[in-house]
Design a protein around this motif. Structure first.
Motif, PDB file in Angstrom:
ATOM      1  N   HIS A 133      11.861   3.947  27.006  1.00 60.15           N
ATOM      2  CA  HIS A 133      13.130   4.216  27.672  1.00 60.15           C
ATOM      3  C   HIS A 133      12.826   4.844  29.034  1.00 60.15           C
ATOM      4  CE1 HIS A 133      17.010   6.047  28.555  1.00 60.15           C
ATOM      5  NE2 HIS A 133      17.547   5.384  27.545  1.00 60.15           N
ATOM      6  N   PRO A 134      13.537   4.444  30.087  1.00 60.27           N
ATOM      7  CA  PRO A 134      13.233   4.977  31.421  1.00 60.27           C
ATOM      8  C   PRO A 134      13.214   6.494  31.508  1.00 60.27           C
ATOM      9  CG  PRO A 134      14.726   3.124  31.596  1.00 60.27           C
ATOM     10  CD  PRO A 134      14.585   3.396  30.122  1.00 60.27           C
ATOM     11  N   GLU A 135      14.004   7.169  30.693  1.00 58.75           N
ATOM     12  CA  GLU A 135      14.042   8.632  30.743  1.00 58.75           C
ATOM     13  C   GLU A 135      12.768   9.272  30.203  1.00 58.75           C
ATOM     14  OE1 GLU A 135      17.552   9.944  28.764  1.00 58.75           O
ATOM     15  OE2 GLU A 135      18.911   9.204  30.339  1.00 58.75           O
ATOM     16  N   ARG A 136      11.902   8.485  29.567  1.00 58.82           N
ATOM     17  CA  ARG A 136      10.663   9.052  29.003  1.00 58.82           C
ATOM     18  C   ARG A 136       9.455   8.849  29.892  1.00 58.82           C
ATOM     19  NH1 ARG A 136      13.534   7.195  24.599  1.00 58.82           N
ATOM     20  NH2 ARG A 136      14.411   8.989  23.517  1.00 58.82           N
ATOM     21  N   THR A 139       6.710  11.901  30.821  1.00 64.97           N
ATOM     22  CA  THR A 139       6.944  12.967  29.848  1.00 64.97           C
ATOM     23  C   THR A 139       5.697  13.112  28.981  1.00 64.97           C
ATOM     24  OG1 THR A 139       7.808  11.465  28.177  1.00 64.97           O
ATOM     25  CG2 THR A 139       9.403  12.370  29.766  1.00 64.97           C
ATOM     26  N   ASP A 214      18.927   4.991  22.393  1.00 55.93           N
ATOM     27  CA  ASP A 214      18.098   5.737  23.350  1.00 55.93           C
ATOM     28  C   ASP A 214      16.616   5.527  23.080  1.00 55.93           C
ATOM     29  OD1 ASP A 214      20.353   6.880  24.679  1.00 55.93           O
ATOM     30  OD2 ASP A 214      20.544   8.266  22.999  1.00 55.93           O
ATOM     31  N   GLU A 222       9.401   7.112  20.021  1.00 54.64           N
ATOM     32  CA  GLU A 222      10.491   7.588  20.872  1.00 54.64           C
ATOM     33  C   GLU A 222      11.602   8.256  20.071  1.00 54.64           C
ATOM     34  OE1 GLU A 222      11.662   5.180  24.347  1.00 54.64           O
ATOM     35  OE2 GLU A 222      10.369   3.630  23.492  1.00 54.64           O
TER      36      GLU A 222
END
Length: 239
Positions: A133-136, A139, A214, A222
């Motif tokens: 996911h782009p938000e990860r 990280t 998500d 994830e």
């Protein structure tokens, strides 16, 4: 009372048991094993190896990504040993003919060339961008995935690329299978998208399709709790 069937958790391309870390803990009351394919260079050889390496006669097989293809080949080779099947973020079609198939080959070989020239870690960092996911991105989880891929050698990478480029058409296997079946996909999986899993469900109408919100392609890492919960329900599902 007979012992429970062994749960076989099959990793995908360049993955190891780290991809299943939460599931190994969450399913710990059942015997679980995560095989290693070594440098085997065909889906059939990988499936044959797993069937020989896991001595239990009764297996519940879950495969993520490339591992899903290995799982289906195990069903083809030894359907009498497979009690239930889970396919996560994967596919069933062979490499397409024509320009699309050539483009896939070129894309995979370009990554192999990068790995040979600059190392597996450099390749992993580029490859993993499209896997989560782009938000990860950037990280700790992203770094864990990069580290996992970097643990593999270029020889393993080359062998697994060969296996994927020569992957069999597993649609007839899935269509003929009648056991309890879980299909699972990250909502934001751009590599093995939801539409592909909906097509797979049409081939196996007895299957349950679970969408993990998500999440990109690496759903077991994830969204580990959601994936473990889905696998627990799959293991409890009656025919």
């Amino acid at each position: 009372m007979s012992a429970p069937a062994t749960v076989v958790l099959l990793p995908g391309l360049l993955c190891d048991e780290a991809v299943w870390a939460d599931q190994l803990t969450g399913l710990g009351e059942r015997p679980c094993v995560v095989p290693d394919y070594g440098t085997r260079s065909s889906i059939t050889d990988m499936a044959t190896h797993v069937l020989a390496a896991v001595p239990a006669e009764r297996l519940c097989v879950a495969g993520h990504s490339m591992g899903g293809r290995v799982a289906l080949e195990m069903v083809r080779l030894a359907p009498e040993r497979i009690e239930r099947l889970a396919l996560l973020d994967t596919g069933v079609t062979p490499r397409p003919e024509g320009p699309d198939g050539l483009a896939e080959e070129q894309q995979r070989l370009a990554l192999l060339a990068l790995a040979r020239a600059e190392g597996m870690a450099t390749m992993a960092r580029r490859w993993a961008v499209g896997m989560v996911h782009p938000e990860r991105l950037n990280t700790p989880l992203f770094e864990d995935i990069v580290a996992m891929v970097a643990r593999k050698s270029t020889a393993v990478f080359a062998a697994q690329i060969q296996a994927l480029l020569g992957r069999p058409d597993a649609r007839p296997v899935l269509a003929q299978w009648r056991g309890p079946t879980l299909l699972l996909c990250g909502r934001q999986d751009s590599w093995s998208p939801l539409a592909r899993h909906e097509q797979m469900q049409a081939l196996a109408p007895q299957s349950r399709l679970v969408v993990i919100e998500d999440s990109g392609h690496m759903s077991p890492q994830e969204q580990p709790a959601a994936v473990t919960g889905a696998l627990r329900r799959w293991l409890e599902q009656t025919c």
